[in-house]
Structure formats: structure tokens, C-alpha cells
Motif scaffolding. Structure first.
Motif, short mmCIF file in Angstrom:
data_model
loop_
_atom_site.label_atom_id
_atom_site.label_comp_id
_atom_site.label_asym_id
_atom_site.label_seq_id
_atom_site.Cartn_x
_atom_site.Cartn_y
_atom_site.Cartn_z
N GLU A 43 0.84 -1.21 0.00
CA GLU A 43 0.00 0.00 0.00
C GLU A 43 0.87 1.26 0.00
OE1 GLU A 43 -3.91 -1.69 2.38
OE2 GLU A 43 -2.22 -0.93 3.54
N LEU A 44 1.93 1.25 0.78
CA LEU A 44 2.84 2.39 0.81
C LEU A 44 3.52 2.59 -0.54
CD1 LEU A 44 4.40 1.84 4.32
CD2 LEU A 44 3.12 3.88 3.61
N LEU A 45 3.96 1.50 -1.17
CA LEU A 45 4.61 1.61 -2.47
C LEU A 45 3.64 2.17 -3.51
CD1 LEU A 45 7.08 1.32 -4.23
CD2 LEU A 45 6.51 -1.11 -4.54
N ASN A 46 2.43 1.66 -3.54
CA ASN A 46 1.43 2.17 -4.49
C ASN A 46 1.12 3.64 -4.22
OD1 ASN A 46 0.74 0.13 -6.43
ND2 ASN A 46 -0.10 -1.05 -4.73
N THR A 47 1.04 4.03 -2.97
CA THR A 47 0.77 5.43 -2.64
C THR A 47 1.94 6.32 -3.03
OG1 THR A 47 -0.67 4.72 -0.82
CG2 THR A 47 0.06 7.01 -0.80
N TYR A 48 3.15 5.88 -2.76
CA TYR A 48 4.35 6.62 -3.18
C TYR A 48 4.32 6.86 -4.69
CZ TYR A 48 9.23 7.10 -4.70
OH TYR A 48 10.39 7.51 -5.32
N LEU A 49 4.05 5.82 -5.44
CA LEU A 49 4.04 5.93 -6.90
C LEU A 49 2.93 6.86 -7.38
CD1 LEU A 49 4.69 2.15 -7.67
CD2 LEU A 49 6.35 4.04 -7.84
N ALA A 50 1.80 6.82 -6.71
CA ALA A 50 0.65 7.64 -7.12
C ALA A 50 0.80 9.11 -6.73
CB ALA A 50 -0.63 7.08 -6.51
N ALA A 85 3.25 15.26 0.13
CA ALA A 85 2.46 14.06 0.43
C ALA A 85 3.32 12.81 0.33
CB ALA A 85 1.26 13.96 -0.51
N THR A 86 4.20 12.78 -0.67
CA THR A 86 5.08 11.63 -0.85
C THR A 86 6.04 11.51 0.33
OG1 THR A 86 4.92 11.86 -3.24
CG2 THR A 86 6.73 10.54 -2.41
N GLY A 97 6.18 10.97 -13.74
CA GLY A 97 5.13 10.17 -13.12
C GLY A 97 5.33 8.71 -13.47
N PHE A 98 4.91 7.85 -12.61
CA PHE A 98 5.10 6.42 -12.81
C PHE A 98 3.90 5.80 -13.50
CE2 PHE A 98 7.64 7.40 -8.94
CZ PHE A 98 8.89 7.07 -9.44
N HIS A 99 4.17 4.86 -14.37
CA HIS A 99 3.11 4.09 -15.03
C HIS A 99 3.60 2.66 -15.25
CE1 HIS A 99 5.56 5.59 -18.40
NE2 HIS A 99 5.19 4.49 -19.01
N ASN A 100 2.73 1.84 -15.76
CA ASN A 100 3.04 0.42 -15.99
C ASN A 100 3.61 -0.20 -14.71
OD1 ASN A 100 3.16 -1.97 -17.44
ND2 ASN A 100 5.19 -1.54 -18.27
N ALA A 110 7.87 -4.82 0.04
CA ALA A 110 7.28 -4.89 -1.29
C ALA A 110 8.38 -4.65 -2.30
CB ALA A 110 6.18 -3.85 -1.45
N PHE A 111 8.22 -5.25 -3.46
CA PHE A 111 9.14 -5.02 -4.56
C PHE A 111 8.32 -4.80 -5.81
CE2 PHE A 111 11.41 -6.46 -8.30
CZ PHE A 111 12.58 -5.73 -8.21
N GLY A 112 8.67 -3.78 -6.55
CA GLY A 112 7.93 -3.49 -7.77
C GLY A 112 8.82 -2.96 -8.87
N GLU A 113 8.28 -3.00 -10.06
CA GLU A 113 8.91 -2.39 -11.22
C GLU A 113 7.93 -1.39 -11.79
OE1 GLU A 113 9.77 -5.76 -13.70
OE2 GLU A 113 11.53 -6.32 -12.53
N TYR A 114 8.45 -0.25 -12.27
CA TYR A 114 7.59 0.81 -12.77
C TYR A 114 8.38 1.68 -13.73
CZ TYR A 114 9.44 1.89 -8.08
OH TYR A 114 10.22 1.97 -6.96
N ASP A 115 7.66 2.32 -14.63
CA ASP A 115 8.28 3.07 -15.71
C ASP A 115 7.97 4.56 -15.63
OD1 ASP A 115 9.11 0.58 -16.76
OD2 ASP A 115 7.25 0.38 -17.88
#
Length: 130
Positions: A6-13, A20-21, A66-69, A80-85
């Protein structure tokens, strides 16, 4: 209390809102992009104020950053581990910054304790250097 995914998704958003970040991070939380050192850039910010400043500085030069994908590949309550573009124009060079990031987030007490991101330094160098 927010989990690591949830934190990773919020950071990215919220990356377009540095305050806020930064508020997602613990008082001693760290945003770390260690590979930026090879470009002569300090890629480490600790604490919400430093993280807010780091992100604000980036957005001044890359206002459409901004992050997408977004792909979150590992999800536990505390990690959490994620990849984003990212694909955005760099104002200082006029070039397009096209990048894929990989990020590992460690959460503690509903805040980000560590977010370590890796990136392609050649793509960064090509976009940010004239």
C-alpha cells in the motif's frame, strides 16, 4: 496502518506531490537511488524534509515525471518489490527520459523505512546530460 504494498502504491501515485510523498516516510526513513552516484549525483535522502526537497528538485527539471506500468511483484506486510516506468521530458536538455525502475520498500509502523530504487544509469545519463 498501511502495508508495504500500500505504501509503495501510494508513493508511486503521489510522486507529483512531494510533501504528500515525503509524509509516507518515517522520520529516519530513507529514499535511496545508489546508482546515481556513478553520475555524480547524491541519490540518498533521509527524513521527510530531505525527501521532499529531493523530489521537488527532480520535478523542477522533469515536471511531467510520473510512474506508469506499475507491477508489484512481491507483497508482504513489511516488504514490497515493484517495477515501474517513467517517460517524461527533461526541461534542461529537451530530451525524453524513458526509464524503468525497480524498487524495494521496507515498511515499519505504517511508514516507509527504506525505499531503494535501481535504474538504468545510461538512460539517465542520456536524458539528463546535454
Amino acid at each position: 496502518m498501511k502495508t508495504a504494498p500500500e505504501l509503495l502504491n501510494t508513493y508511486l501515485a503521489t510522486i507529483q506531490d512531494p510533501r504528500a510523498t515525503a509524509a509516507l516516510f518515517a522520520e529516519d526513513g530513507v529514499l535511496e537511488l545508489p546508482y546515481l552516484a556513478s553520475l555524480g549525483i547524491d541519490g540518498r535522502a533521509q527524513g521527510p524534509a530531505a525527501i521532499e526537497s529531493f523530489i521537488s528538485s527532480l520535478l523542477k527539471n522533469v515536471p511531467d515525471f510520473g510512474f506508469h506500468n506499475i507491477r508489484i511483484l512481491i507483497k508482504t506486510d513489511d516488504q514490497a518489490f515493484g517495477e515501474y516506468d517513467v517517460e517524461a521530458k527533461v526541461l534542461s536538455t529537451g530530451k525524453i527520459y524513458k526509464q524503468s525502475y525497480a524498487g524495494r520498500l521496507v515498511a515499519e509502523n505504517g511508514k516507509i523505512k527504506l525505499l531503494r530504487e535501481s535504474l538504468d544509469t545510461i538512460a539517465a545519463q542520456n536524458a539528463f546530460r546535454a
